[in-house]
Scaffold this motif. Sequence first.
Motif, PDB file in Angstrom:
ATOM      1  N   LYS A 245      33.579  31.835  40.610  1.00 23.78           N
ATOM      2  CA  LYS A 245      33.944  32.506  40.144  1.00 23.78           C
ATOM      3  C   LYS A 245      33.032  32.516  38.706  1.00 23.78           C
ATOM      4  O   LYS A 245      32.174  33.828  38.874  1.00 23.78           O
ATOM      5  CB  LYS A 245      35.277  33.332  39.101  1.00 23.78           C
ATOM      6  CG  LYS A 245      35.186  34.907  38.891  1.00 23.78           C
ATOM      7  CD  LYS A 245      36.801  35.663  38.807  1.00 23.78           C
ATOM      8  CE  LYS A 245      36.537  36.546  38.888  1.00 23.78           C
ATOM      9  NZ  LYS A 245      38.293  36.577  38.970  1.00 23.78           N
ATOM     10  N   GLU A 246      32.678  31.695  38.925  1.00 22.07           N
ATOM     11  CA  GLU A 246      31.591  30.940  37.300  1.00 22.07           C
ATOM     12  C   GLU A 246      29.973  31.334  37.874  1.00 22.07           C
ATOM     13  O   GLU A 246      29.473  31.008  37.227  1.00 22.07           O
ATOM     14  CB  GLU A 246      32.387  29.724  36.698  1.00 22.07           C
ATOM     15  CG  GLU A 246      33.565  30.244  35.317  1.00 22.07           C
ATOM     16  CD  GLU A 246      33.542  31.119  34.887  1.00 22.07           C
ATOM     17  OE1 GLU A 246      32.688  31.551  34.439  1.00 22.07           O
ATOM     18  OE2 GLU A 246      34.750  31.806  35.249  1.00 22.07           O
ATOM     19  N   ILE A 247      29.761  30.944  38.977  1.00 25.02           N
ATOM     20  CA  ILE A 247      28.627  30.965  39.592  1.00 25.02           C
ATOM     21  C   ILE A 247      27.673  32.082  39.107  1.00 25.02           C
ATOM     22  O   ILE A 247      28.385  33.883  39.202  1.00 25.02           O
ATOM     23  CB  ILE A 247      28.676  31.018  40.935  1.00 25.02           C
ATOM     24  CG1 ILE A 247      29.682  29.539  41.127  1.00 25.02           C
ATOM     25  CG2 ILE A 247      27.361  31.594  41.659  1.00 25.02           C
ATOM     26  CD1 ILE A 247      29.557  30.014  43.057  1.00 25.02           C
ATOM     27  N   GLN A 248      26.616  31.652  38.678  1.00 23.88           N
ATOM     28  CA  GLN A 248      25.832  32.799  37.920  1.00 23.88           C
ATOM     29  C   GLN A 248      25.996  34.322  39.021  1.00 23.88           C
ATOM     30  O   GLN A 248      25.596  34.453  40.157  1.00 23.88           O
ATOM     31  CB  GLN A 248      24.453  32.362  37.582  1.00 23.88           C
ATOM     32  CG  GLN A 248      23.221  33.731  37.345  1.00 23.88           C
ATOM     33  CD  GLN A 248      21.532  33.122  37.527  1.00 23.88           C
ATOM     34  OE1 GLN A 248      21.825  32.116  37.196  1.00 23.88           O
ATOM     35  NE2 GLN A 248      20.720  33.914  36.532  1.00 23.88           N
ATOM     36  N   ASN A 249      25.932  35.686  38.210  1.00 20.45           N
ATOM     37  CA  ASN A 249      25.713  36.868  39.059  1.00 20.45           C
ATOM     38  C   ASN A 249      26.587  37.192  39.514  1.00 20.45           C
ATOM     39  O   ASN A 249      27.269  38.630  39.981  1.00 20.45           O
ATOM     40  CB  ASN A 249      24.557  37.000  40.616  1.00 20.45           C
ATOM     41  CG  ASN A 249      23.452  36.563  39.437  1.00 20.45           C
ATOM     42  OD1 ASN A 249      22.888  37.224  38.180  1.00 20.45           O
ATOM     43  ND2 ASN A 249      22.878  36.315  40.171  1.00 20.45           N
ATOM     44  N   VAL A 250      28.522  35.723  39.965  1.00 18.62           N
ATOM     45  CA  VAL A 250      28.987  36.761  40.841  1.00 18.62           C
ATOM     46  C   VAL A 250      30.309  37.184  39.748  1.00 18.62           C
ATOM     47  O   VAL A 250      30.418  36.838  38.405  1.00 18.62           O
ATOM     48  CB  VAL A 250      30.229  35.096  41.058  1.00 18.62           C
ATOM     49  CG1 VAL A 250      31.634  35.926  41.725  1.00 18.62           C
ATOM     50  CG2 VAL A 250      29.021  34.673  42.143  1.00 18.62           C
TER      51      VAL A 250
END
Length: 309
Positions: A245-250
Amino acid sequence: MVKVENLVKRYGNFVALDHLELKINEGEVFGLLGPNGSGKTTAISCMLALLKYDKGNIEIFGEKIKPGSYNIKRQIGIVPQNVAVFEELSVIENIDYFCGLYIRSKAERKKLVNEAIGFTGLEKYTKMRPKQLSGGLLRRLNIACGIVHKPRLVIMDEPTVAVDPQSRNKILEGIQELNKNGSTIIYTSHYMEEVEQICTRIAIIDGGRCIANGTKEELKSMIKTGETITVENVFISEKQLSEIKEIQNVFELQYEDNVLVLRCTSAKHNLIRLMNYLQDNDISFGRVFSELPTLNDVFLEITGKKLRD
């Protein structure tokens, strides 16, 4: 061609149309989307002067429409959601009857009836009665009866409900051909893929109000979702879900029955980032696919509802 301004319709304390605004230009295939009870059918009934409304103004072809506006109504074709034909008449007799409501000349009527039969692909069924037809053929007959007099404006209220794929394709192709031949179309449907395929502009109605309108590209640009990624047969821990969930754009994550769905704000490099994470953490998975925004995404994000429950 059609202008709806500040339209209000109440049923007692229930507000069916709440200051509805619509503008439909000549030559469009205009889609009306909305959940059940949103006001679509009420709006159409008001446009046709079949319902009295409490407030507002409706103009068609530049004139205010009233119950007695027969000069306007002659130029409108109606394909209702519920099939409206006579069971005791054959296919050709039904089409001829509805044509006769608009055209007095028998010679002209015969020509138009034959054209409508050919247009809807009913040549082999002209002598059959409605109860002998399949659901798809019955829908085609319903359309033939509504467009036989070659109206300038055609209103279609869910014309493909409960029909087979072959008949649905025939109907959609027919709608596009009608439009090419000069008819403006107002089209309501619960099938988003149909609306994406044939509509040049779309309005989303909810709670009796128009909450968004534009081309499908314009509508998609209004929402946060830029890409949806789905991963099947993947086993992920709670800790890993938090990290993904912390991945960029998610901005949204769903995980149910070993299926992971990510919604991202941009369509750039999201899949690569996710694949890198799964590989780095030695997580096996099945099928993976990425989708750009659809009208389903637009509808869900704007209304907070599913079109079909």
